[in-house]
Each structure stands twice: as structure tokens, then as C-alpha cells.
Design an enzyme around this catalytic site. Structure first.
Site, PDB file in Angstrom:
ATOM      1  N   SER A   1       0.818  -1.212   0.000  1.00  0.00           N
ATOM      2  CA  SER A   1       0.000   0.000   0.000  1.00  0.00           C
ATOM      3  C   SER A   1       0.855   1.267   0.000  1.00  0.00           C
ATOM      4  CB  SER A   1      -0.943  -0.007   1.202  1.00  0.00           C
ATOM      5  OG  SER A   1      -0.232  -0.160   2.416  1.00  0.00           O
ATOM      6  N   TRP A   2       1.905   1.294   0.819  1.00  0.00           N
ATOM      7  CA  TRP A   2       2.722   2.493   0.925  1.00  0.00           C
ATOM      8  C   TRP A   2       3.575   2.698  -0.324  1.00  0.00           C
ATOM      9  CZ3 TRP A   2       2.673   7.041   2.083  1.00  0.00           C
ATOM     10  CH2 TRP A   2       3.700   7.805   2.648  1.00  0.00           C
TER      11      TRP A   2
ATOM     12  N   HIS B   1       7.544  -8.405  -5.908  1.00  0.00           N
ATOM     13  CA  HIS B   1       8.188  -9.725  -5.888  1.00  0.00           C
ATOM     14  C   HIS B   1       7.271 -10.796  -6.469  1.00  0.00           C
ATOM     15  CE1 HIS B   1       5.755 -10.030  -2.247  1.00  0.00           C
ATOM     16  NE2 HIS B   1       5.924 -11.335  -2.278  1.00  0.00           N
TER      17      HIS B   1
ATOM     18  N   ALA C   1      -1.277   5.493   3.720  1.00  0.00           N
ATOM     19  CA  ALA C   1      -1.249   5.309   2.269  1.00  0.00           C
ATOM     20  C   ALA C   1      -2.605   5.595   1.634  1.00  0.00           C
ATOM     21  CB  ALA C   1      -0.809   3.878   1.946  1.00  0.00           C
TER      22      ALA C   1
ATOM     23  N   LYS D   1       6.990   4.302  17.362  1.00  0.00           N
ATOM     24  CA  LYS D   1       5.568   4.674  17.486  1.00  0.00           C
ATOM     25  C   LYS D   1       4.658   3.488  17.183  1.00  0.00           C
ATOM     26  CE  LYS D   1       4.844   4.840  12.873  1.00  0.00           C
ATOM     27  NZ  LYS D   1       3.793   4.194  12.067  1.00  0.00           N
TER      28      LYS D   1
ATOM     29  N   ASP E   1       3.420  11.269  13.731  1.00  0.00           N
ATOM     30  CA  ASP E   1       3.212   9.877  13.322  1.00  0.00           C
ATOM     31  C   ASP E   1       2.574   9.068  14.450  1.00  0.00           C
ATOM     32  OD1 ASP E   1       3.268   7.844  11.502  1.00  0.00           O
ATOM     33  OD2 ASP E   1       5.442   7.633  11.427  1.00  0.00           O
TER      34      ASP E   1
ATOM     35  N   ARG F   1      -2.325  -0.504  10.678  1.00  0.00           N
ATOM     36  CA  ARG F   1      -2.233  -1.957  10.879  1.00  0.00           C
ATOM     37  C   ARG F   1      -1.898  -2.281  12.327  1.00  0.00           C
ATOM     38  NH1 ARG F   1       1.852  -3.360   5.944  1.00  0.00           N
ATOM     39  NH2 ARG F   1       0.788  -2.171   4.319  1.00  0.00           N
TER      40      ARG F   1
END
Length: 345
Positions: free
Chosen positions: A11-12, A32, A140, A191, A244, A255
Site C-alpha cells: 500500500s505504501w 516480488h 497510504a 511509534k 506519526d 495496521r
């Protein structure tokens, strides 16, 4: 226009590729997995990770040598556990030096190495001082939708940091620079531990008071460890620190928060990781931070408590009770001692 390879099609990585494409760069997105690269090229979607349309000028690759051929910059956006292996592949195929930027957040257990250190160890022609890190409060999902976002790029090489700033900055994606790569990397990694704790707190059904306390005392832990290692304490008040920390501890996009929330609801760690289906960097970082704290003789009770929940199967409610019953103390005394030691030496 620059030719840029983004290594990592999660996603990022996808979101950063969109920022680069919006800025007119020639973007190569490496995966990959062959099927993922083919799907991106044919459907312009990456639905498992990010439900948005991907600009036509982003070309996906499975062959890493093709992806990095002729590029001026490589953006590493893979889980921390994959950094060494990916860099070994790059070492074998890179013919000329390019600017290396990483946007991964974590610390390697056992070695306690930051990502920039891992990269410089595996890419023999690059010193740690040349690596650039990109970090900050940046989900993201929101970046891909061009919602206002601010991040920081940091390198001991000022020219490389400025190059990265110019590469990414636009009207929706504002980029600051900082020379404190140590503080920026530590803030971005640590964090995630506190975000796990915030998710656990919410999963247990605790309210805003508990989460505010957790975030605030978590920031104190991050600053204590970072300052003891030589980071600028002011870095933890910036975007890759408190910024952050806030976004990761309070958003369902996170997540780490989602994983913690499941743990708070009684799920076991293995079941949580299977259910997530994506890397949860905080789980790995807890091990490293717990070891760091012991080696640096720095008190990190929240980190210790989350370690006990994850790896010693302690009941989350019991851990919270232990934290609440700690010996009474002055709020800022330990950080004040560290700062005094640092600036009087």
C-alpha cells in the site's frame, strides 16, 4: 523529470508511486510477485493493498534489474525483515550509484540496527550517511487520494535530502527536511509499539482518557530511548515523532492499531497476524525495543508490558493494572536526567 524505481508494491509503495507520477516522474514499481505486477499493468489496480486507480505512467515490474535500469533514485518500501534480502539483490545488479531513499519503519531484532544501517551494510558502495529516510504521519489510503499530507526526509547528506524533497513535494504532499536521521528513524519505528498499545486499550473497551495517557507516556518512552542513543529530543516533537504517533494510534487505517485492537479483544498473536495478512511492523519492533531498553538501562514500562502480552501471553488487563500501580513519581524526572547528562558532558 526523474526516472525512479519504487521497490515494494504494497500500500505504501503504491501510494508513493502515485505521488511521484503526479510530479511527472517516470515511475517503475517493483513487485516480488509476477501476478501482482501483471495485474497492475493490465488493470491499473492493486486491490489487495490499495483500492484506487493507478496512473497509467506507473509501470510495474517483477524483474528487479529491469526496474532499476537507468534510474536516478531507488525508493525502498518493503517490510523491515525483507530489507537485507532486497538490498542483496540490488547489490548484485546496480551498475551505477543512485540516490537511495527508504520509507520503511522498524528496527532489526538482535542486531538492533536501524533500516539505514541495514541498507549500508548490504549495499557495499553506500555509507549510512548517504541514505535518505522518508517518514511522518502518512496513511497510504489518504496519500493515494491526494489528501493533504506532510512528511519529513532526513539524511546526513544535505544534498541527498534536498533531492528527495524535490522529488516528492507537491500541493498535496508537503515535505520537510531534517538532519537527525537517528531521531527520525527511531520515532517512525517506536511509534508502532505504542500504536499496538492504543489498539489493545480500545479492544479492552477503555476510553479516550486511557488512550491519551498511553500516547503521552508512550512519547516519553520514545524520547527517553532516542535521547539516550544520541537523537535530538526535539525530533520527537515533529512529524515523524508526535505526528506519526497520533495518526498511528488513532486511526483504523493503522495496521498496528488494528492488530492491537484484536489482541485487546482476546485474540492470540498468531491468529491476529494471519487475519491481518500484511506486515505489522510493531510486533517485530517490540522485541528490538525491549532489548534496547535493557541494554541502554532506559525505563520503558509500556514497551515491556506489550512485550509481555505478545511473547509471554500475559493477560492485557493484568498488564494495564501493573502499569497503573507503578510507584508514584514526577512526570518528567527521567527525561530531565537524560537531557542534563547529554548537555553537560
Amino acid at each position: 523529470m526523474e526516472k525512479v524505481a519504487v521497490i515494494g508494491a504494497g500500500s505504501w509503495g503504491t501510494a508513493l508511486s502515485i505521488v511521484l507520477a503526479d510530479n511527472g516522474h517516470d515511475v517503475r514499481l517493483w513487485s516480488h510477485r509476477v501476478d501482482q505486477a501483471e495485474a497492475i499493468n493490465t488493470t491499473h489496480r492493486n486491490e489487495k493493498y490499495l483500492d484506487v486507480n493507478i496512473p497509467d505512467q506507473i509501470q510495474a515490474y517483477h524483474d528487479m534489474a529491469e526496474a532499476v535500469e537507468g534510474v536516478s533514485a531507488i525508493i525502498l518500501v518493503v517490510p523491515t525483515k525483507a530489507i537485507r534480502e532486497v538490498c542483496k539483490q540490488l547489490q548484485a545488479i546496480l551498475k551505477e550509484k543512485v540516490t537511495i531513499i527508504h520509507a520503511s519503519k522498524g528496527i532489526e531484532p538482535v542486531t538492533l540496527k536501524r533500516v539505514s544501517q541495514l541498507i549500508s551494510e548490504e549495499l557495499e558502495q553506500y555509507s549510512e550517511e548517504e541514505i535518505v529516510v522518508l517518514s511522518g504521519p502518512s496513511h497510504a489510503e489518504e496519500v493515494a487520494l491526494r489528501q493533504p499530507t506532510t512528511v519529513t526526509v532526513s539524511s546526513k547528506n544535505a544534498a541527498n535530502a534536498l533531492f528527495a524533497q524535490d522529488l516528492f513535494i507537491n500541493d498535496a504532499f508537503r515535505v520537510y527536511t531534517s538532519p537527525d536521521i537517528l531521531g527520525i528513524e527511531l520515532g517512525g519505528a517506536l511509534k508502532n509499539i505504542i500504536a499496538l498499545g492504543a489498539g489493545i486499550s480500545d479492544g479492552l473497551g477503555y476510553g479516550d482518557n486511557a488512550k491519551a495517557a498511553l500516547i503521552t507516556r508512550g512519547l516519553a518512552e520514545i524520547a527517553r530511548l532516542g535521547t539516550s542513543l544520541g537523537a535530538n529530543p526535539l525530533s520527537f516533537l515533529g512529524l515523524p515523532g508526535v505526528g506519526d504517533l497520533i495518526v498511528t494510534c488513532t486511526s483504523v487505517h493503522s495496521r498496528n492499531w488494528r492488530a492491537g485492537n484484536l489482541l485487546g479483544k482476546g485474540y492470540k498473536l498468531d491468529d491476529v497476524l494471519k487475519q491481518m495478512g500484511m506486515a505489522v511492523e510493531g510486533v517485530r519492533t517490540v522485541k528490538a525495543a525491549y532489548q534496547f531498553a535493557k541494554e541502554q538501562n532506559v525505563e520503558m514500562p509500556i514497551t515491556k508490558g506489550i512485550y509481555q502480552i505478545l511473547f509471554e501471553e500475559q493477560d492485557p488487563k493484568n498488564v494495564v493494572e501493573q502499569l497503573m500501580s507503578r510507584t508514584k513519581r514526577e512526570e518528567m524526572d527521567d527525561l530531565a536526567v537524560l537531557l542534563n547528562e547529554r548537555y553537560t558532558q
